[in-house]
Enzyme design. Structure first.
Site, PDB file in Angstrom:
ATOM      1  N   LYS A   1     -63.424  14.316 110.128  1.00  0.00           N
ATOM      2  CA  LYS A   1     -62.869  15.651 110.393  1.00  0.00           C
ATOM      3  C   LYS A   1     -63.689  16.351 111.475  1.00  0.00           C
ATOM      4  CE  LYS A   1     -59.382  15.570 107.722  1.00  0.00           C
ATOM      5  NZ  LYS A   1     -58.047  15.491 108.332  1.00  0.00           N
TER       6      LYS A   1
ATOM      7  N   TYR B   1     -65.526  10.412 105.457  1.00  0.00           N
ATOM      8  CA  TYR B   1     -64.309  11.238 105.548  1.00  0.00           C
ATOM      9  C   TYR B   1     -64.618  12.549 106.275  1.00  0.00           C
ATOM     10  CZ  TYR B   1     -60.953  14.806 104.295  1.00  0.00           C
ATOM     11  OH  TYR B   1     -60.074  15.857 104.362  1.00  0.00           O
TER      12      TYR B   1
ATOM     13  N   SER C   1     -61.305  20.544 107.286  1.00  0.00           N
ATOM     14  CA  SER C   1     -61.720  20.693 105.891  1.00  0.00           C
ATOM     15  C   SER C   1     -63.028  21.454 105.809  1.00  0.00           C
ATOM     16  CB  SER C   1     -61.907  19.296 105.297  1.00  0.00           C
ATOM     17  OG  SER C   1     -62.548  19.370 104.054  1.00  0.00           O
TER      18      SER C   1
HETATM   19  P1  NAD Z   1     -51.793  13.321 101.706  1.00  0.00           P
HETATM   20  O1  NAD Z   1     -52.437  11.991 101.610  1.00  0.00           O
HETATM   21  O2  NAD Z   1     -50.867  13.750 100.642  1.00  0.00           O
HETATM   22  O3  NAD Z   1     -51.020  13.440 103.113  1.00  0.00           O
HETATM   23  C1  NAD Z   1     -51.450  12.746 104.262  1.00  0.00           C
HETATM   24  C2  NAD Z   1     -50.250  11.991 104.812  1.00  0.00           C
HETATM   25  O4  NAD Z   1     -50.641  11.291 105.991  1.00  0.00           O
HETATM   26  C3  NAD Z   1     -49.723  10.947 103.829  1.00  0.00           C
HETATM   27  O5  NAD Z   1     -48.343  11.159 103.651  1.00  0.00           O
HETATM   28  C4  NAD Z   1     -50.012   9.607 104.497  1.00  0.00           C
HETATM   29  O6  NAD Z   1     -49.006   8.662 104.221  1.00  0.00           O
HETATM   30  C5  NAD Z   1     -50.050   9.994 105.958  1.00  0.00           C
HETATM   31  N1  NAD Z   1     -50.877   9.153 106.821  1.00  0.00           N
HETATM   32  C6  NAD Z   1     -52.188   8.847 106.704  1.00  0.00           C
HETATM   33  N2  NAD Z   1     -52.587   8.120 107.764  1.00  0.00           N
HETATM   34  C7  NAD Z   1     -51.490   7.947 108.558  1.00  0.00           C
HETATM   35  C8  NAD Z   1     -51.272   7.293 109.802  1.00  0.00           C
HETATM   36  N3  NAD Z   1     -52.237   6.650 110.457  1.00  0.00           N
HETATM   37  N4  NAD Z   1     -50.027   7.335 110.328  1.00  0.00           N
HETATM   38  C9  NAD Z   1     -49.020   7.969 109.696  1.00  0.00           C
HETATM   39  N5  NAD Z   1     -49.172   8.614 108.531  1.00  0.00           N
HETATM   40  C10 NAD Z   1     -50.409   8.603 107.969  1.00  0.00           C
HETATM   41  O7  NAD Z   1     -52.956  14.395 101.907  1.00  0.00           O
HETATM   42  P2  NAD Z   1     -52.899  15.989 101.897  1.00  0.00           P
HETATM   43  O8  NAD Z   1     -53.664  16.459 100.735  1.00  0.00           O
HETATM   44  O9  NAD Z   1     -51.517  16.460 102.136  1.00  0.00           O
HETATM   45  O10 NAD Z   1     -53.799  16.279 103.175  1.00  0.00           O
HETATM   46  C11 NAD Z   1     -53.232  16.496 104.455  1.00  0.00           C
HETATM   47  C12 NAD Z   1     -54.369  16.656 105.461  1.00  0.00           C
HETATM   48  O11 NAD Z   1     -55.195  17.745 105.062  1.00  0.00           O
HETATM   49  C13 NAD Z   1     -55.282  15.441 105.557  1.00  0.00           C
HETATM   50  O12 NAD Z   1     -55.650  15.271 106.905  1.00  0.00           O
HETATM   51  C14 NAD Z   1     -56.479  15.840 104.720  1.00  0.00           C
HETATM   52  O13 NAD Z   1     -57.647  15.200 105.147  1.00  0.00           O
HETATM   53  C15 NAD Z   1     -56.542  17.333 104.974  1.00  0.00           C
HETATM   54  N6  NAD Z   1     -57.215  18.060 103.888  1.00  0.00           N
HETATM   55  C16 NAD Z   1     -56.793  17.905 102.607  1.00  0.00           C
HETATM   56  C17 NAD Z   1     -57.445  18.578 101.572  1.00  0.00           C
HETATM   57  C18 NAD Z   1     -57.039  18.391 100.137  1.00  0.00           C
HETATM   58  O14 NAD Z   1     -57.861  18.686  99.253  1.00  0.00           O
HETATM   59  N7  NAD Z   1     -55.827  17.949  99.838  1.00  0.00           N
HETATM   60  C19 NAD Z   1     -58.517  19.413 101.876  1.00  0.00           C
HETATM   61  C20 NAD Z   1     -58.914  19.563 103.199  1.00  0.00           C
HETATM   62  C21 NAD Z   1     -58.243  18.877 104.207  1.00  0.00           C
HETATM   63  C1  WQD Z   2     -63.773  20.339  92.255  1.00  0.00           C
HETATM   64  C2  WQD Z   2     -64.790  20.645  91.144  1.00  0.00           C
HETATM   65  C3  WQD Z   2     -66.200  18.766  90.627  1.00  0.00           C
HETATM   66  C4  WQD Z   2     -62.961  16.243  89.089  1.00  0.00           C
HETATM   67  C5  WQD Z   2     -62.798  17.591  97.519  1.00  0.00           C
HETATM   68  C6  WQD Z   2     -63.313  16.999  98.803  1.00  0.00           C
HETATM   69  C7  WQD Z   2     -63.163  17.991  99.920  1.00  0.00           C
HETATM   70  C8  WQD Z   2     -61.729  18.503 100.017  1.00  0.00           C
HETATM   71  C9  WQD Z   2     -61.212  18.969  98.710  1.00  0.00           C
HETATM   72  C10 WQD Z   2     -60.523  17.215 101.655  1.00  0.00           C
HETATM   73  C11 WQD Z   2     -66.177  20.071  91.431  1.00  0.00           C
HETATM   74  C12 WQD Z   2     -65.326  19.127  89.448  1.00  0.00           C
HETATM   75  C13 WQD Z   2     -63.712  17.263  89.635  1.00  0.00           C
HETATM   76  C14 WQD Z   2     -63.122  15.933  87.705  1.00  0.00           C
HETATM   77  C15 WQD Z   2     -64.739  17.702  87.522  1.00  0.00           C
HETATM   78  N1  WQD Z   2     -60.823  17.485 100.457  1.00  0.00           N
HETATM   79  N2  WQD Z   2     -64.583  17.994  88.872  1.00  0.00           N
HETATM   80  N3  WQD Z   2     -64.016  16.675  86.981  1.00  0.00           N
HETATM   81  O1  WQD Z   2     -65.141  17.906  95.433  1.00  0.00           O
HETATM   82  O2  WQD Z   2     -64.669  20.390  95.764  1.00  0.00           O
HETATM   83  O3  WQD Z   2     -63.555  18.749  97.207  1.00  0.00           O
HETATM   84  O4  WQD Z   2     -61.426  17.971  97.705  1.00  0.00           O
HETATM   85  O5  WQD Z   2     -60.984  17.643 102.668  1.00  0.00           O
HETATM   86  O6  WQD Z   2     -63.565  17.352 101.085  1.00  0.00           O
HETATM   87  O7  WQD Z   2     -64.684  16.673  98.640  1.00  0.00           O
HETATM   88  O8  WQD Z   2     -62.862  18.898  94.866  1.00  0.00           O
HETATM   89  O9  WQD Z   2     -61.298  18.708  92.985  1.00  0.00           O
HETATM   90  O10 WQD Z   2     -62.894  16.802  93.432  1.00  0.00           O
HETATM   91  O11 WQD Z   2     -63.783  18.949  92.533  1.00  0.00           O
HETATM   92  O12 WQD Z   2     -65.529  18.344  86.825  1.00  0.00           O
HETATM   93  O13 WQD Z   2     -62.496  15.001  87.172  1.00  0.00           O
HETATM   94  O14 WQD Z   2     -64.353  20.012  89.937  1.00  0.00           O
HETATM   95  O15 WQD Z   2     -67.480  18.387  90.213  1.00  0.00           O
HETATM   96  O16 WQD Z   2     -67.110  20.980  90.902  1.00  0.00           O
HETATM   97  P1  WQD Z   2     -64.199  18.987  95.775  1.00  0.00           P
HETATM   98  P2  WQD Z   2     -62.636  18.267  93.429  1.00  0.00           P
END
Ligand code: NAD
Ligand code: WQD
Length: 339
Positions: free
Chosen positions: A153, A149, A126
């Site tokens: 990562k 969190y 991330s």
């Molecule tokens: P998500 O929660 O939809 O998907 C994660 C999946 O992992 C879920 O289906 C959950 O059931 C499963 N899971 C969690 N822990 C588990 C375990 N111990 N064993 C088996 N299954 C498990 O999330 P997502 O948005 O699809 O994110 C996928 C990956 O990408 C995550 O690692 C997340 O941290 C990373 N990521 C997401 C974002 C985002 O904004 N969505 C941003 C950066 C990184």
């Molecule tokens: C985006 C913008 C908020 C909600 C998060 C995690 C990051 C990554 C992606 C996993 C910001 C604003 C938000 C709302 C708002 N995940 N906002 N009203 O914070 O950039 O990133 O998700 O790795 O680690 O921190 O994403 O969608 O929460 O916010 O105004 O109800 O929207 O302040 O500027 P963020 P977000």
């Protein structure tokens, strides 16, 4: 050659879209996901979109004995590791839950890979691993996190890097995602968060769909174009394709490489709301609230490394991200629940 990929967390938001991309590219997939934050229905939808089977092992990936059994039943050519908990606020409230789950899952997976001679790993990291928030952010920028969190990562990246160092046959790609949004064009799969969403796009989507009253904009006094926070939103289908590019690269290299997956463009909260209105035709009322603690003014990628080495770039624009998100919402007003 038909290659089989183990997709941990494959039933989740990004995982399900990546399963579609993998299957459409000719890979076979096997999913390990205990469904703690997803529904099996997402994989049924993946099967519907692709016409191909998606075997699911509903196991906790950090349960190494259970995971080892899965490795014993298939020959995997690579693993894409999505499984993990991802809610920043929850990780502050329950740090041990996050360290236990996310780190143990990574360690258990690497152990099984070594034991079964599976040499290729793509890891969901991330942009939250960057300390220095000077955008555009390149991969070399200083690392450091503001919440557990994020640390899981960064620590997982370190665990993977150290393991690869002493196992020269291994190839690992660390993909640092920016802000994934949008949904598959079919509207059959998309983001389905539990409860009230923490992230902007799922929140806007619920407002546009009439499930929530108005968007709360967290601050309009940042030093940005209109005072609201700026982020690098990337379409989940582009992100899924980034995993295909990463696999191609990993199959022909060894060692560990990190890549940003972002568009390189920043959009403010108000710009996203405006784009959503235009793309959907729906009302998106909002109010300005105070800043959310821990937020930064702006955050967007320098995606050049992925362009140069992975030959990948994001193709979809903010209108398409909003339109596909709304389409998913319209077809599935209660997410996967109703089916
Ligand atoms: P998500 O929660 O939809 O998907 C994660 C999946 O992992 C879920 O289906 C959950 O059931 C499963 N899971 C969690 N822990 C588990 C375990 N111990 N064993 C088996 N299954 C498990 O999330 P997502 O948005 O699809 O994110 C996928 C990956 O990408 C995550 O690692 C997340 O941290 C990373 N990521 C997401 C974002 C985002 O904004 N969505 C941003 C950066 C990184
Ligand atoms: C985006 C913008 C908020 C909600 C998060 C995690 C990051 C990554 C992606 C996993 C910001 C604003 C938000 C709302 C708002 N995940 N906002 N009203 O914070 O950039 O990133 O998700 O790795 O680690 O921190 O994403 O969608 O929460 O916010 O105004 O109800 O929207 O302040 O500027 P963020 P977000």
């Amino acid at each position: 050659m038909n290659r089989t990929i183990l997709v941990t967390g494959g039933a989740g938001y990004i995982g399900s879209h990546t399963c579609v991309a993998l299957l459409e590219a000719g890979y076979s997939v096997v999913v390990a996901d205990d469904l703690r934050n997803s529904k099996e229905e997402s994989l049924k939808r993946v099967e519907k979109i692709t016409g191909k089977p998606v075997p699911l092992y509903p196991i906790d990936v950090s349960d190494e004995i259970a995971l080892d059994r899965v490795f014993g039943q298939h020959h995997f050519d690579a693993v894409i590791h999505f499984a993990g908990l991802k809610a920043v606020g929850e990780s502050v409230a329950e740090p041990l839950l996050y360290y236990r789950n996310n780190l143990n899952a990574t360690i258990s997976l690497l152990s099984c890979m070594l034991r079964h001679h599976v040499n290729v790993l793509v890891f969901s990291s991330s942009a939250t691993v960057y300390r220095d928030i000077t955008s555009p952010i390149s991969e070399e920028q200083e690392k450091g996190c503001t919440n557990p969190y994020g640390w899981t990562k960064l620590m997982s990246e370190q665990i993977i890097t150290d393991t690869v160092k002493t196992n020269p046959n291994l190839s690992a790609i660390l993909l640092r995602y920016f802000n994934p949004i949008g949904a598959h064009d079919s509207g059959l799969i998309g983001e389905d968060p539990n409860g009230i969403p923490n992230n902007l796009l799922p929140y806007i989507t619920k407002v546009a769909g009439g499930k929530l009253d108005k968007v709360h904009v967290f601050g309009n006094d940042y030093d940005t174009k209109d005072g609201t926070g700026v982020r690098d939103y990337i379409h989940v289908v582009d992100l899924a394709n980034g995993h295909l590019a990463a696999l191609d690269y990993a199959f022909s290299h060894t060692g560990t490489e990190a890549f940003n997956l972002g568009t390189g463009n920043g959009y403010s909260v108000l710009e996203v709301i405006d784009a959503y209105r235009k793309a959907s035709g729906a009302e998106v009322p909002y109010v300005i609230d105070p800043r959310r603690p821990g937020d930064v003014a702006q955050n967007f990628a320098n995606p050049k490394r992925a362009h140069d080495l992975l030959h990948w770039e994001a193709k979809r624009d903010i209108m398409n991200m909003c339109a596909t998100s709304y389409h998913w919402q319209q077809l599935n007003p209660n997410g996967y629940e109703e089916s």
